[in-house]
Motif scaffolding. Structure first.
Motif, PDB file in Angstrom:
ATOM      1  N   VAL A  53      21.707  20.885  17.477  1.00  0.00           N
ATOM      2  CA  VAL A  53      21.813  20.611  16.037  1.00  0.00           C
ATOM      3  C   VAL A  53      22.451  21.764  15.268  1.00  0.00           C
ATOM      4  CG1 VAL A  53      19.794  19.122  16.099  1.00  0.00           C
ATOM      5  CG2 VAL A  53      19.522  21.511  15.490  1.00  0.00           C
ATOM      6  N   ALA A  56      25.932  21.368  13.762  1.00  0.00           N
ATOM      7  CA  ALA A  56      26.097  20.187  12.909  1.00  0.00           C
ATOM      8  C   ALA A  56      25.260  20.238  11.631  1.00  0.00           C
ATOM      9  CB  ALA A  56      25.722  18.936  13.706  1.00  0.00           C
ATOM     10  N   GLN A  59      26.861  19.022   8.258  1.00  0.00           N
ATOM     11  CA  GLN A  59      27.093  17.570   8.218  1.00  0.00           C
ATOM     12  C   GLN A  59      25.773  16.803   8.095  1.00  0.00           C
ATOM     13  OE1 GLN A  59      28.442  19.680  10.410  1.00  0.00           O
ATOM     14  NE2 GLN A  59      30.638  19.591   9.941  1.00  0.00           N
ATOM     15  N   ILE A  60      24.722  17.298   8.768  1.00  0.00           N
ATOM     16  CA  ILE A  60      23.405  16.661   8.664  1.00  0.00           C
ATOM     17  C   ILE A  60      22.880  16.771   7.234  1.00  0.00           C
ATOM     18  CG2 ILE A  60      21.002  16.792   9.413  1.00  0.00           C
ATOM     19  CD1 ILE A  60      22.010  17.740  12.137  1.00  0.00           C
ATOM     20  N   GLY A 179      27.321  19.771  20.462  1.00  0.00           N
ATOM     21  CA  GLY A 179      27.074  19.581  19.040  1.00  0.00           C
ATOM     22  C   GLY A 179      28.365  19.565  18.250  1.00  0.00           C
ATOM     23  N   THR A 183      29.863  15.951  16.833  1.00  0.00           N
ATOM     24  CA  THR A 183      29.909  15.882  15.374  1.00  0.00           C
ATOM     25  C   THR A 183      31.320  15.618  14.886  1.00  0.00           C
ATOM     26  OG1 THR A 183      28.035  17.396  15.202  1.00  0.00           O
ATOM     27  CG2 THR A 183      29.419  17.151  13.251  1.00  0.00           C
ATOM     28  N   TRP A 188      27.452  13.277  12.995  1.00  0.00           N
ATOM     29  CA  TRP A 188      26.229  13.967  13.404  1.00  0.00           C
ATOM     30  C   TRP A 188      25.186  13.065  14.087  1.00  0.00           C
ATOM     31  CZ3 TRP A 188      21.518  12.480  11.628  1.00  0.00           C
ATOM     32  CH2 TRP A 188      21.472  11.723  10.449  1.00  0.00           C
TER      33      TRP A 188
END
Length: 504
Positions: A53, A56, A59-60, A179, A183, A188
């Motif tokens: 994660v 990303a 973007q999350i 990741g 992404t 994501w």
């Protein structure tokens, strides 16, 4: 003389619980190699979810409307649940059956990963990440205990732990790369969907290749002790992670750390009175469990921070994009896999004590090299060489310290021992990252008044790498003391090629 299988069969007839069996049609797949592959896949998936994660996060944040503070909890929710529940997960594996707990954990991991990928609100996403951490706390110790069951002390166990170390390092590095790629290519949510697919595939493979075995009645689950230590570890890890952004003098940080201290003291008192404690004292009188855990905590304090600061330097100072940054982790991952493969051979030749010390000093040398990074540097000049040194030292140290932390432990406690060594690594990582982030931030803030921003950032990263190198050098000296026991130590049980085919 009765065989191990006959003794287990008698215990089962006498009332021992038996785990569900895989289909007989897949019995030919039940070899130690296939089982190790499935268990390594489970560990890889857990480590992948830890790091995938990170790249990303922007973007999350935009995708589900997270605040700046909420974004950190996409990472922290997983780490908190994982670190705090590992002792409980390890003990549950010992009492309920390692195969059963592993399969349940993988199923829950797949479902929660899928839910995270489908999340449209911050609460659902963070909640799903917390459940991921809970599932990982069941998977990691159960899988490690199964590896110890499958491979008795000797060269076979050394090679198995080498594979274990390789996939652990590869999972962390692969997370950074995947990741970025996922992404950029699909958005994501696909970082979570990919983890769900991997967990599902591992679940199916493990169900087929891990045979049933009777579950010995080795006590009762210590619910009170579990609750107290889980709350203590949660308060500790929360306080340390919050300190990175709020500072060590923040009232919430001080309150959390004080609560953790009180709860840990209460846990010690509670455990003395319990007939079946969560962490029985006998665990620390076996082999070199204490030494392995202390040294693993110190190694973890540098390990987690490395994968935090190195990508930041590559992106913020060198200007690399997410995919290029991920690709830059591949040499480190390759060195990690090579070191994990070589660790058993090195240990058999020079002993565990010398192996651990040399590995820690090798990693310290790589970090000292990284402490010379420059704002006008490049990947080839500043990152590649030290990454290889760090990868080699880290992997060998991880394999050998894992072996030390479960050395001599009774079979009924191997799940707990596996959970404990993972806990010390996680908690050590939280402590180390909090301290190193504070040091780097302080150096950057002071330098920022005199030099341009990128130079100030680089100064902070250099300070973090230099302090990490010093910690590992001190850890190497401590290892000489803590692992002292005979001339040719560790992994020195009489060589054996026998492999137990029944996995609990």
């Amino acid at each position: 003389m009765k065989t191990t299988a006959q003794r287990r069969h008698r215990r089962a007839l006498a009332g021992g619980r038996t785990e569900p069996s895989a289909s007989p049609a897949f019995a030919p797949l039940r070899g130690p190699g296939a089982a190790l592959a499935a268990l390594a896949g489970a560990q890889f998936t857990v480590m992948l979810a830890t790091s995938i994660v990170n790249v990303a996060l922007p973007q999350i944040q935009a995708g589900v409307g997270l605040s700046d503070g909420g974004t950190t909890w996409v990472v922290n929710a997983y780490g908190l649940a994982f670190g705090a529940l590992l002792p409980a997960g390890g003990r549950a594996a010992d009492l309920l059956g390692r195969r059963r707990v592993l399969l349940t954990g993988l199923a829950l991991f797949a479902v929660s990963s899928g839910a995270a990928g489908l999340a449209t609100t911050p609460g659902v996403l963070i909640g799903a990440r917390a459940v991921q951490g809970l599932a990982a706390a069941a998977i990691a110790p159960a899988a490690l205990a199964l590896v110890m069951d499958l491979f008795p002390p000797g060269p076979g166990r050394g090679r198995a732990l080498g594979v274990w170390g390789a996939v652990s390092g590869a999972g962390g590095a692969a997370g950074v790369l995947l990741g970025g790629v996922l992404t950029q290519a699909g958005g994501w949510p696909w970082i979570f969907h990919a983890v769900a697919i991997g967990a599902s595939a591992t679940l199916v493979a493990a169900a087929f290749v891990l045979p049933r075995a009777p579950v010995e009645d080795s006590g009762r689950f210590d619910l009170l002790g579990t609750v107290v230590v889980t709350l203590a570890l949660t308060a500790l890890v929360w306080g340390l992670t919050t300190a990175r952004g709020s500072g060590w003098t923040d009232i919430r940080v001080l309150g959390a750390l004080a609560l953790a201290a009180v709860l840990l003291a209460a846990f010690t008192l509670v455990e003395r009175r319990r007939p079946h404690p969560l962490i029985p004292p006998r665990l620390f009188t076996a082999g070199r469990v204490t030494a392995g855990n202390v040294l693993m905590a110190l190694l973890g304090s540098v390990w987690i921070a490395l994968f935090f600061f190195l990508p930041l330097y590559q992106q913020q100072v060198l200007g690399s994009g997410p995919v290029v940054t991920g690709l830059g982790q591949l040499p480190l991952a390759a060195a990690n896999m090579l070191g994990s493969a070589l660790a058993p051979r090195v240990c058999r030749r020079i002993g565990a004590r010398a192996t651990v010390t040399a590995a820690l000093l090798t990693e310290a040398g790589g970090l000292l090299w990284l402490s010379r990074v420059s704002v006008r540097g490049s990947y080839l000049a500043d990152v590649l060489g030290p990454s290889i040194l760090v990868g080699l030292g880290l992997s060998v140290a991880f394999v050998q310290l894992t072996a030390l932390a479960v050395e001599g432990v009774a079979k009924e406690d191997t799940g707990l021992a596996g959970g404990l060594v993972n806990t010390t690594r996680q908690v050590g990582g939280a402590v180390g990252l909090a301290v190193l982030a504070t040091v780097a931030g302080s150096v950057t803030a002071r330098a920022g008044t005199e030099v341009p921003h990128l130079e100030a950032l680089t100064a902070g990263y250099r300070a973090a790498f230099a302090l990490s190198a010093a910690v590992l050098a001190a850890t190497a000296l401590l290892a000489l003391v803590l692992t002292r026991r005979g001339a040719r130590d560790a992994d020195v049980a009489p060589p054996t090629t026998a492999v137990t085919t029944a996995a609990r």
